[in-house]
Design a protein around this motif. Sequence first.
Motif, PDB file in Angstrom:
ATOM      1  N   GLY A  67       0.789  -1.221   0.000  1.00 27.77           N
ATOM      2  CA  GLY A  67       0.000   0.000   0.000  1.00 27.77           C
ATOM      3  C   GLY A  67       0.819   1.267   0.000  1.00 27.77           C
ATOM      4  O   GLY A  67       0.285   2.349  -0.256  1.00 27.77           O
ATOM      5  N   GLY A  68       2.106   1.165   0.317  1.00 26.66           N
ATOM      6  CA  GLY A  68       2.967   2.328   0.286  1.00 26.66           C
ATOM      7  C   GLY A  68       2.971   3.173   1.544  1.00 26.66           C
ATOM      8  O   GLY A  68       3.535   4.261   1.548  1.00 26.66           O
ATOM      9  N   SER A  69       2.358   2.690   2.619  1.00 30.25           N
ATOM     10  CA  SER A  69       2.367   3.481   3.849  1.00 30.25           C
ATOM     11  C   SER A  69       3.785   3.585   4.388  1.00 30.25           C
ATOM     12  O   SER A  69       4.583   2.646   4.277  1.00 30.25           O
ATOM     13  CB  SER A  69       1.441   2.862   4.893  1.00 30.25           C
ATOM     14  N   THR A  70       4.086   4.746   4.962  1.00 30.66           N
ATOM     15  CA  THR A  70       5.437   5.026   5.428  1.00 30.66           C
ATOM     16  C   THR A  70       5.444   5.479   6.873  1.00 30.66           C
ATOM     17  O   THR A  70       4.432   5.968   7.401  1.00 30.66           O
ATOM     18  CB  THR A  70       6.096   6.110   4.563  1.00 30.66           C
ATOM     19  N   ASP A  71       6.596   5.327   7.504  1.00 30.84           N
ATOM     20  CA  ASP A  71       6.834   5.831   8.855  1.00 30.84           C
ATOM     21  C   ASP A  71       8.245   6.387   8.917  1.00 30.84           C
ATOM     22  O   ASP A  71       9.134   5.895   8.198  1.00 30.84           O
ATOM     23  CB  ASP A  71       6.685   4.720   9.899  1.00 30.84           C
ATOM     24  N   TYR A  72       8.431   7.366   9.803  1.00 31.58           N
ATOM     25  CA  TYR A  72       9.731   7.982   9.956  1.00 31.58           C
ATOM     26  C   TYR A  72      10.042   8.219  11.429  1.00 31.58           C
ATOM     27  O   TYR A  72       9.157   8.508  12.229  1.00 31.58           O
ATOM     28  CB  TYR A  72       9.772   9.340   9.247  1.00 31.58           C
ATOM     29  N   LYS A 100      12.381  13.024  10.136  1.00 32.21           N
ATOM     30  CA  LYS A 100      11.103  13.446   9.559  1.00 32.21           C
ATOM     31  C   LYS A 100      11.237  14.830   8.939  1.00 32.21           C
ATOM     32  O   LYS A 100      11.796  15.747   9.540  1.00 32.21           O
ATOM     33  CB  LYS A 100      10.027  13.448  10.646  1.00 32.21           C
ATOM     34  N   GLY A 101      10.742  14.963   7.724  1.00 32.87           N
ATOM     35  CA  GLY A 101      10.820  16.233   7.016  1.00 32.87           C
ATOM     36  C   GLY A 101      12.090  16.405   6.197  1.00 32.87           C
ATOM     37  O   GLY A 101      12.180  17.317   5.369  1.00 32.87           O
ATOM     38  N   ARG A 102      13.071  15.531   6.415  1.00 28.51           N
ATOM     39  CA  ARG A 102      14.331  15.620   5.668  1.00 28.51           C
ATOM     40  C   ARG A 102      14.553  14.401   4.782  1.00 28.51           C
ATOM     41  O   ARG A 102      15.149  14.520   3.708  1.00 28.51           O
ATOM     42  CB  ARG A 102      15.521  15.754   6.628  1.00 28.51           C
ATOM     43  N   PHE A 103      14.092  13.251   5.226  1.00 28.07           N
ATOM     44  CA  PHE A 103      14.279  12.002   4.487  1.00 28.07           C
ATOM     45  C   PHE A 103      12.940  11.542   3.927  1.00 28.07           C
ATOM     46  O   PHE A 103      11.896  11.731   4.549  1.00 28.07           O
ATOM     47  CB  PHE A 103      14.833  10.907   5.390  1.00 28.07           C
ATOM     48  N   THR A 104      12.993  10.897   2.758  1.00 29.77           N
ATOM     49  CA  THR A 104      11.792  10.367   2.126  1.00 29.77           C
ATOM     50  C   THR A 104      12.066   8.952   1.639  1.00 29.77           C
ATOM     51  O   THR A 104      13.028   8.730   0.894  1.00 29.77           O
ATOM     52  CB  THR A 104      11.364  11.233   0.932  1.00 29.77           C
ATOM     53  N   ASN A 121      12.010  -3.696  -7.936  1.00 29.86           N
ATOM     54  CA  ASN A 121      12.306  -4.344  -6.646  1.00 29.86           C
ATOM     55  C   ASN A 121      13.294  -3.524  -5.828  1.00 29.86           C
ATOM     56  O   ASN A 121      14.230  -4.064  -5.236  1.00 29.86           O
ATOM     57  CB  ASN A 121      12.873  -5.752  -6.862  1.00 29.86           C
ATOM     58  N   THR A 122      13.084  -2.245  -5.806  1.00 29.71           N
ATOM     59  CA  THR A 122      14.031  -1.337  -5.149  1.00 29.71           C
ATOM     60  C   THR A 122      13.297  -0.342  -4.262  1.00 29.71           C
ATOM     61  O   THR A 122      12.257   0.197  -4.648  1.00 29.71           O
ATOM     62  CB  THR A 122      14.871  -0.588  -6.191  1.00 29.71           C
ATOM     63  N   VAL A 123      13.860  -0.132  -3.096  1.00 25.44           N
ATOM     64  CA  VAL A 123      13.374   0.892  -2.179  1.00 25.44           C
ATOM     65  C   VAL A 123      14.450   1.967  -2.084  1.00 25.44           C
ATOM     66  O   VAL A 123      15.646   1.665  -2.037  1.00 25.44           O
ATOM     67  CB  VAL A 123      13.065   0.298  -0.796  1.00 25.44           C
ATOM     68  N   TYR A 124      14.020   3.216  -2.048  1.00 28.14           N
ATOM     69  CA  TYR A 124      14.942   4.352  -2.016  1.00 28.14           C
ATOM     70  C   TYR A 124      14.796   5.118  -0.710  1.00 28.14           C
ATOM     71  O   TYR A 124      13.728   5.155  -0.111  1.00 28.14           O
ATOM     72  CB  TYR A 124      14.665   5.294  -3.179  1.00 28.14           C
ATOM     73  N   LEU A 125      15.888   5.753  -0.307  1.00 28.21           N
ATOM     74  CA  LEU A 125      15.849   6.690   0.809  1.00 28.21           C
ATOM     75  C   LEU A 125      16.502   7.980   0.333  1.00 28.21           C
ATOM     76  O   LEU A 125      17.724   8.054   0.175  1.00 28.21           O
ATOM     77  CB  LEU A 125      16.574   6.141   2.034  1.00 28.21           C
ATOM     78  N   GLN A 126      15.677   8.972   0.050  1.00 28.95           N
ATOM     79  CA  GLN A 126      16.170  10.290  -0.338  1.00 28.95           C
ATOM     80  C   GLN A 126      16.484  11.069   0.927  1.00 28.95           C
ATOM     81  O   GLN A 126      15.597  11.272   1.768  1.00 28.95           O
ATOM     82  CB  GLN A 126      15.120  11.030  -1.180  1.00 28.95           C
ATOM     83  N   MET A 127      17.718  11.494   1.062  1.00 33.09           N
ATOM     84  CA  MET A 127      18.158  12.180   2.267  1.00 33.09           C
ATOM     85  C   MET A 127      18.572  13.604   1.894  1.00 33.09           C
ATOM     86  O   MET A 127      19.535  13.792   1.139  1.00 33.09           O
ATOM     87  CB  MET A 127      19.329  11.434   2.906  1.00 33.09           C
ATOM     88  N   ASP A 128      17.844  14.567   2.387  1.00 34.59           N
ATOM     89  CA  ASP A 128      18.111  15.985   2.129  1.00 34.59           C
ATOM     90  C   ASP A 128      18.481  16.682   3.431  1.00 34.59           C
ATOM     91  O   ASP A 128      18.236  16.175   4.524  1.00 34.59           O
ATOM     92  CB  ASP A 128      16.885  16.642   1.503  1.00 34.59           C
TER      93      ASP A 128
END
Length: 127
Positions: A54-59, A64-68, A76-83
């Motif tokens: 379903g794509g639900s996320t937790d942080y 929170k607010g910086r990473f996505t 078959n890949t999960v990403y972590l965008q870190m700003d």
Amino acid sequence: VQLVESGGGSVQAGGSLRLSCAASVYTNSKKCIGWFRQAPGKEREGIASIETGGGSTDYADSVKGRFTISHDNAKNTVYLQMDSLKPEDTAMYYCAADRVYEFSGCAGWANPRRYTYWGQGTQVTVS
């Protein structure tokens, strides 16, 4: 399931990185994918998770607010965008995978013991 992280490196404070977690096979079943980090002398910290169905996320509050966190099921890949990276984000970053609970989804996502499958980690250094 084999997990392989990539995308780590060295970056200046305020910069960005995108980590990838590629799985050998997710199958068609939903999975909870968690990102963790561990700095020297510290416990492993759960920072984000995603349920691939379903794509639900937790942080964690620390990111929170910086990473996505996001996923591409076709790859078959999960990403972590870190700003807006900070020196305190320096750590070895790991992804982990396990099943989705029938009634509680990815409950307990921040607990490392919840996960069966782990990648080898990728180093992130922020100066």
